[in-house]
Design a protein around this motif. Structure first.
Motif, PDB file in Angstrom:
ATOM      1  N   GLU A  84     -22.940  13.685 -60.188  1.00  0.00           N
ATOM      2  CA  GLU A  84     -22.768  12.359 -60.470  1.00  0.00           C
ATOM      3  C   GLU A  84     -21.411  12.212 -60.462  1.00  0.00           C
ATOM      4  N   GLU A  85     -21.008  13.121 -60.941  1.00  0.00           N
ATOM      5  CA  GLU A  85     -19.630  12.773 -61.277  1.00  0.00           C
ATOM      6  C   GLU A  85     -18.652  13.062 -60.174  1.00  0.00           C
ATOM      7  N   MET A  86     -18.621  13.826 -59.372  1.00  0.00           N
ATOM      8  CA  MET A  86     -18.234  15.026 -58.447  1.00  0.00           C
ATOM      9  C   MET A  86     -18.210  13.584 -56.629  1.00  0.00           C
ATOM     10  N   ASN A  87     -19.818  12.979 -56.777  1.00  0.00           N
ATOM     11  CA  ASN A  87     -19.349  12.018 -55.962  1.00  0.00           C
ATOM     12  C   ASN A  87     -18.735  10.566 -56.117  1.00  0.00           C
ATOM     13  N   ALA A  88     -19.151  10.362 -57.507  1.00  0.00           N
ATOM     14  CA  ALA A  88     -17.513   9.393 -58.882  1.00  0.00           C
ATOM     15  C   ALA A  88     -16.284   9.900 -58.019  1.00  0.00           C
ATOM     16  N   PHE A  89     -16.400  10.476 -57.763  1.00  0.00           N
ATOM     17  CA  PHE A  89     -14.647  11.369 -57.641  1.00  0.00           C
ATOM     18  C   PHE A  89     -14.085  11.163 -55.918  1.00  0.00           C
ATOM     19  N   ASN A  90     -15.476  11.191 -54.919  1.00  0.00           N
ATOM     20  CA  ASN A  90     -14.711  11.360 -53.993  1.00  0.00           C
ATOM     21  C   ASN A  90     -14.726   9.763 -53.500  1.00  0.00           C
ATOM     22  N   ARG A  91     -15.904   9.031 -54.006  1.00  0.00           N
ATOM     23  CA  ARG A  91     -14.995   7.506 -53.733  1.00  0.00           C
ATOM     24  C   ARG A  91     -14.574   7.289 -54.343  1.00  0.00           C
ATOM     25  N   ARG A  92     -13.257   7.420 -55.713  1.00  0.00           N
ATOM     26  CA  ARG A  92     -12.369   6.638 -56.246  1.00  0.00           C
ATOM     27  C   ARG A  92     -11.440   7.737 -54.941  1.00  0.00           C
ATOM     28  N   ARG A  93     -11.054   8.843 -54.718  1.00  0.00           N
ATOM     29  CA  ARG A  93     -10.611   9.247 -53.415  1.00  0.00           C
ATOM     30  C   ARG A  93     -10.133   8.431 -52.133  1.00  0.00           C
ATOM     31  N   VAL A  94     -11.145   8.600 -51.391  1.00  0.00           N
ATOM     32  CA  VAL A  94     -11.204   7.826 -50.977  1.00  0.00           C
ATOM     33  C   VAL A  94     -11.280   6.391 -50.689  1.00  0.00           C
ATOM     34  N   ALA A  95     -11.284   5.596 -51.640  1.00  0.00           N
ATOM     35  CA  ALA A  95     -10.516   4.006 -51.924  1.00  0.00           C
ATOM     36  C   ALA A  95      -9.442   4.466 -51.926  1.00  0.00           C
ATOM     37  N   ALA A  96      -8.714   5.412 -52.679  1.00  0.00           N
ATOM     38  CA  ALA A  96      -6.799   5.801 -53.144  1.00  0.00           C
ATOM     39  C   ALA A  96      -6.509   5.900 -51.520  1.00  0.00           C
ATOM     40  N   GLU A  97      -7.268   6.424 -50.499  1.00  0.00           N
ATOM     41  CA  GLU A  97      -6.501   6.644 -49.340  1.00  0.00           C
ATOM     42  C   GLU A  97      -6.231   5.489 -48.729  1.00  0.00           C
ATOM     43  N   THR A  98      -7.591   4.708 -48.937  1.00  0.00           N
ATOM     44  CA  THR A  98      -7.421   4.151 -48.015  1.00  0.00           C
ATOM     45  C   THR A  98      -7.207   2.276 -48.711  1.00  0.00           C
ATOM     46  N   LEU A  99      -6.454   2.288 -49.955  1.00  0.00           N
ATOM     47  CA  LEU A  99      -5.629   2.092 -50.322  1.00  0.00           C
ATOM     48  C   LEU A  99      -3.638   1.847 -49.473  1.00  0.00           C
ATOM     49  N   MET A 100      -3.964   3.677 -49.412  1.00  0.00           N
ATOM     50  CA  MET A 100      -2.551   4.354 -49.647  1.00  0.00           C
ATOM     51  C   MET A 100      -2.436   4.060 -48.393  1.00  0.00           C
ATOM     52  N   GLY A 101      -3.269   4.096 -47.463  1.00  0.00           N
ATOM     53  CA  GLY A 101      -2.787   3.595 -45.842  1.00  0.00           C
ATOM     54  C   GLY A 101      -2.824   2.263 -45.734  1.00  0.00           C
ATOM     55  N   GLN A 102      -2.931   1.777 -46.242  1.00  0.00           N
ATOM     56  CA  GLN A 102      -2.571  -0.196 -46.040  1.00  0.00           C
ATOM     57  C   GLN A 102      -1.299   0.248 -46.690  1.00  0.00           C
ATOM     58  N   ALA A 103      -0.861   0.465 -47.696  1.00  0.00           N
ATOM     59  CA  ALA A 103       0.297   0.425 -48.314  1.00  0.00           C
ATOM     60  C   ALA A 103       1.680   0.482 -47.743  1.00  0.00           C
ATOM     61  N   LEU A 104       1.345   2.020 -46.577  1.00  0.00           N
ATOM     62  CA  LEU A 104       1.787   2.628 -45.427  1.00  0.00           C
ATOM     63  C   LEU A 104       2.077   1.582 -44.443  1.00  0.00           C
ATOM     64  N   GLN A 105       1.198   0.960 -43.450  1.00  0.00           N
ATOM     65  CA  GLN A 105       1.040   0.387 -42.697  1.00  0.00           C
ATOM     66  C   GLN A 105       2.187  -0.980 -43.028  1.00  0.00           C
ATOM     67  N   GLY A 106       1.970  -1.374 -43.879  1.00  0.00           N
ATOM     68  CA  GLY A 106       2.260  -2.826 -43.827  1.00  0.00           C
ATOM     69  C   GLY A 106       3.973  -2.379 -44.268  1.00  0.00           C
ATOM     70  N   CYS A 107       4.065  -1.472 -44.913  1.00  0.00           N
ATOM     71  CA  CYS A 107       5.819  -1.269 -45.278  1.00  0.00           C
ATOM     72  C   CYS A 107       6.520  -0.827 -43.541  1.00  0.00           C
ATOM     73  N   SER A 108       5.229  -0.609 -42.544  1.00  0.00           N
ATOM     74  CA  SER A 108       5.533  -0.232 -41.100  1.00  0.00           C
ATOM     75  C   SER A 108       6.124  -1.413 -40.095  1.00  0.00           C
ATOM     76  N   HIS A 109       5.447  -2.052 -41.006  1.00  0.00           N
ATOM     77  CA  HIS A 109       6.076  -3.539 -39.944  1.00  0.00           C
ATOM     78  C   HIS A 109       7.290  -4.372 -40.738  1.00  0.00           C
ATOM     79  N   GLN A 110       7.718  -4.273 -42.187  1.00  0.00           N
ATOM     80  CA  GLN A 110       8.615  -5.145 -42.287  1.00  0.00           C
ATOM     81  C   GLN A 110      10.030  -4.711 -41.750  1.00  0.00           C
ATOM     82  N   PRO A 111      10.635  -3.386 -41.248  1.00  0.00           N
ATOM     83  CA  PRO A 111      11.174  -3.260 -40.593  1.00  0.00           C
ATOM     84  C   PRO A 111      11.744  -3.724 -39.919  1.00  0.00           C
TER      85      PRO A 111
END
Length: 313
Positions: free
Chosen positions: A277-304
């Motif tokens: 259960e701890e490993m599954n929770a960790f994986n879910r948090r990791r996926v959510a973190a990677e998704t947020l990080m991808g969105q942040a990187l995409q927003g930064c590329s549109h501004q220039p």
């Protein structure tokens, strides 16, 4: 005293075996029977030890006993005389039968009477040669003088030697044969089943006695065999009971270990589920973190791109 008694009786047994042989040769038999026992007493000045009294009481029916006080030079003549009287009174009161020198013979009666009065003999021993006057004698040297072994005024060694080797040797041998050995022989033959026939009693046959003894022996042997068999059966039952008890204990121990193993297995399963259960929770948090990080990187590329367009406009 048991080793001494066993040795004396062993010599009687050898003589009796030779005497009971069909072809016996007692005239050239090496007689090893004990004819005299010199019982040495410590010169403590006190009463006899209980062990001394018990030993002499058991020996007086087996051998001729002559009490001897050893190292008599450590006591004064007065103390030595008192010790002799005390020892003789104790032996008499305890019923110990000492060897008494025969006084019936006119030639040696007077000598033996004086020897009886000297019991127990007080002796001094020495292996050193000391020069006394013009001759060498066995003696003990002291700062105040010498104690001569063969001086009648110093100790009773000479009287003891004369009594044993010259005067009463034949009487000692006769006492051994006609008193002590005969007593042993009579008791041994009675133990074997022999008995004397009285004029009023019926005669007995050696063959009948042998058959009776043989039957008695076989009966006793059978009784011992039954006793041993019963003892073996009881021992086997006891062993079986012990084995069953051990088996029960082992089974209880096995069940206890089995329960402990199941509990440990259950705990491990519970920990494994928690870890998953701890490993599954960790994986879910990791996926959510990677998704947020991808969105942040995409927003930064549109501004220039937007800034370049504004500059051109």
């Amino acid at each position: 005293c048991n080793p001494i008694l066993n040795y004396i009786e062993a010599q009687f047994e050898k003589y009796l075996e030779e005497e009971l042989k069909i072809k016996r040769s007692l005239f050239n038999y090496d007689d090893t029977r004990i004819h005299v026992c010199l019982y040495f007493i410590a010169p403590t000045g006190h009463t006899l030890k209980s062990l001394d009294l018990i030993t002499m009481k058991k020996l007086d029916s087996k051998v001729n006993i002559i009490p001897v006080i050893a190292k008599a030079d450590i006591m004064s003549k007065t103390d030595l005389g008192n010790l002799k009287k005390k020892i003789m009174n104790e032996l008499q009161s305890y019923g110990v039968q000492l060897y008494q020198f025969p006084t019936e013979d006119e030639e040696v009666g007077e000598i033996n009477a004086s020897l009886n009065a000297r019991l127990p003999f007080a002796v001094v021993g020495s292996t050193e040669d000391v020069k006394i006057g013009n001759r060498m004698v066995k003696a003990r040297s002291y700062p105040w003088g010498s104690v001569q072994v063969e001086n009648e005024e110093h100790c009773d060694f000479v009287h003891l030697r004369e009594m044993l080797l010259r005067v009463n040797m034949d009487d000692l041998r006769e006492q051994t044969h006609f008193r002590h050995y005969e007593l042993y022989r009579r008791c041994k033959l009675e133990e074997m089943g022999f008995k004397d026939t009285d004029p009023d009693s019926q005669s007995f046959s050696l063959q009948e006695m042998y058959e009776a003894k043989r039957k008695e022996f076989l009966k006793e042997l059978q009784h011992r065999e039954e006793s041993m068999r019963q003892m073996f059966v009881n021992k086997v039952k006891e062993t079986e009971a012990e084995l069953k008890e051990k088996e029960k204990e082992l089974h209880e121990r096995f069940e206890q270990l089995k329960r402990m193993h199941q509990e440990e297995k259950k705990n491990l399963e519970e920990k494994r589920r928690e870890l998953e259960e701890e490993m599954n929770a960790f994986n879910r948090r990791r996926v959510a973190a990677e998704t947020l990080m991808g969105q942040a990187l995409q927003g930064c590329s549109h501004q220039p791109l937007k800034k370049e367009k504004d500059k051109k406009n």
